[in-house]
Motif scaffolding. Structure first.
Motif, mmCIF file in Angstrom:
data_model
loop_
_atom_site.group_PDB
_atom_site.id
_atom_site.type_symbol
_atom_site.label_atom_id
_atom_site.label_comp_id
_atom_site.label_asym_id
_atom_site.label_seq_id
_atom_site.Cartn_x
_atom_site.Cartn_y
_atom_site.Cartn_z
ATOM 1 N N TYR A 150 -17.900 -29.209 31.841
ATOM 2 C CA TYR A 150 -18.187 -29.219 30.511
ATOM 3 C C TYR A 150 -17.299 -29.948 30.031
ATOM 4 O O TYR A 150 -16.010 -29.808 30.268
ATOM 5 N N VAL A 157 -15.264 -30.806 26.207
ATOM 6 C CA VAL A 157 -15.112 -30.077 24.931
ATOM 7 C C VAL A 157 -14.203 -31.174 24.306
ATOM 8 O O VAL A 157 -13.571 -32.084 24.844
ATOM 9 N N ILE A 163 -18.821 -25.982 23.501
ATOM 10 C CA ILE A 163 -19.222 -24.985 24.610
ATOM 11 C C ILE A 163 -18.923 -23.503 23.739
ATOM 12 O O ILE A 163 -17.814 -23.424 23.251
ATOM 13 N N ARG A 217 -20.798 -17.397 29.160
ATOM 14 C CA ARG A 217 -20.396 -17.804 30.521
ATOM 15 C C ARG A 217 -21.042 -17.056 31.450
ATOM 16 O O ARG A 217 -21.781 -17.497 32.461
ATOM 17 N N ARG A 244 -24.896 -18.152 31.526
ATOM 18 C CA ARG A 244 -25.165 -19.490 31.861
ATOM 19 C C ARG A 244 -25.063 -19.129 33.436
ATOM 20 O O ARG A 244 -25.897 -19.672 34.538
ATOM 21 N N ALA A 275 -25.435 -26.680 27.262
ATOM 22 C CA ALA A 275 -24.670 -26.360 28.114
ATOM 23 C C ALA A 275 -25.718 -25.147 29.177
ATOM 24 O O ALA A 275 -25.489 -25.147 30.403
ATOM 25 N N GLN A 307 -22.649 -34.160 28.744
ATOM 26 C CA GLN A 307 -22.473 -32.599 29.496
ATOM 27 C C GLN A 307 -23.140 -33.065 30.716
ATOM 28 O O GLN A 307 -22.805 -32.752 31.864
#
Length: 398
Positions: free
Chosen positions: A192, A194, A204, A209, A212, A234, A263
């Motif tokens: 990802y 950031v 994000i 976490r 996902r 995400a 992403q």
């Protein structure tokens, strides 16, 4: 020298704080005439003048301040903050040692002993978020303490309190090496991007976490996935890497399109095979319903409150209707991943919203999984109300 204010507390608040409750609520103080300023240390006493704890005054949406210690002789200085940060870092040993995840929470406010501040780790860089002017007044001591404990490539900060424009032109960079953004981070082997120097958001939400990962590992393969309020996509990335047949990402923010493409590129995903819609999620729901389009999986992660020209949405009162609208565009035996970070109600209440919606639609369901904050987002022991995240994986049985 920081001013110390003696503050008598009401009996019920004395009991709560003695039992470990970390928050000073607005009506905790017995004497309404006590004058306090942001950043004042508060010498908290009962109605007989006996010491209860030391806290600080800092107004934020949760209350007016936080308890820092219940030891009368403990000084609130650099050494105090260093101890707290060191303890928090040691608890995250396994995260620092991970080979497939290098972004996580290092210090979670009241869960690690200092309410009003969080510290996140992003592939060598640290980001400190300040939630009141009161805690921000300890900035010098806390940064000194942080630098004593960790070896940071660079430190950035986010001011998440009303500054009356005072810090609008301030760069988020604090010290160390400046990052080259977007910075790539790893989360359970997924990439990802950031940006720690681009306004309030980073790109994000670290607290999702585990959600996902579950979507990628258990549910996405061969499915069509609708990701609502998709932000930077995400969840769409996780679904695609889990073998989803196709994803559709929907968010009203114009920057969601380039951020989602970013992403996808971080993971080598062909964006032309995916749909990205920049539009109001509720309008999109109506569009899909009119055209008879349905999805195998729908991810719902709305803001706690949203307002458009046509409507307002609040998870506290509108989530059942939101679920009912979602059911209209979800396939039989489909999956709804329902999420909220609204701290004003608990998981039991959230489940009641789900139950109400399904019963009113005369549709059966089964909750396959439920998630709250991951391990690195520590919450105060015995006070589940601080565990704000609530996520349910709901199997639809039409």
């Amino acid at each position: 020298m920081r001013q110390v204010v003696k503050v008598p507390l009401k009996s019920n608040s004395v009991k709560d704080i003695k039992n470990g409750y970390p928050l000073l609520v607005k009506d905790a103080i017995k004497d309404s005439e006590v004058v306090m300023q942001e950043g004042n240390l508060l010498y908290l006493v009962d109605l007989n003048g006996a010491f209860i704890g030391t806290g600080y005054y800092g107004k934020q949406n949760k209350g007016i301040g936080w308890v820092l210690t219940r030891k009368e002789k403990e000084e609130i200085d650099v050494s105090f903050f260093e101890r707290k940060i060191r303890e928090a870092v040691e608890k995250r040993d396994r995260f620092f040692a991970s080979e497939d995840t290098n972004a996580f929470r290092v210090f979670n406010g009241e869960g690690d002993g200092v309410g009003g501040i969080t510290i996140d780790f992003f592939n060598g860089f640290y980001m400190v978020s300040w939630y009141s002017e009161g805690i921000y007044s300890f900035r010098k001591d806390i940064y000194q303490a942080l630098n004593e404990v960790v070896d940071a490539l660079g430190i950035y900060e986010k001011l998440r309190f009303d500054t009356n424009g005072q810090y609008l032109d301030q760069d988020d960079f604090v010290s160390g090496q400046k990052g080259e953004f977007p910075l790539v981070i790893k989360e359970n082997g997924m990439n990802y991007f950031v940006d720690l120097n681009d306004g309030a958001m980073t790109g994000i939400f670290l607290d999702q976490r585990n959600v996902r990962k579950a979507l990628r590992d258990k549910y996405a393969k061969g499915k069509t996935v609708l990701n609502t309020f998709s932000y930077t996509g995400a969840f769409s990335v996780a679904a695609i890497l889990g073998g989803a047949a196709k994803t559709t990402s929907v968010d009203l923010a114009k920057r969601s399109l380039p951020k989602t493409l970013e992403q996808f590129s971080a993971n080598g995903i062909n964006f032309e095979s995916q749909d990205i819609k920049v539009m109001n999620v509720f309008d999109y729901f109506r569009y899909e319903e009119r055209h008879g389009l349905k999805f195998d999986i729908v991810v719902l992660d709305p803001p706690s409150f949203a307002r458009t020209k046509k409507m307002t949405f609040s998870t506290a009162k509108d989530y059942p209707k939101f679920i009912k609208d979602t059911l209209k565009i979800t396939n039989d035996d489909g999956l709804i991943i329902a999420s909220t970070n609204n701290a004003s109600f608990n998981m039991k209440k959230f489940k009641s919203f789900i139950d109400k919606a399904f019963k009113e639609m005369n549709v059966g369901y089964k909750i396959l999984e439920e998630h709250q904050l991951p391990e690195d987002f520590a919450v105060p022991h015995n006070f589940p109300e601080f565990n704000y995240l609530k996520v349910l994986f709901i199997k639809v049985r039409k």
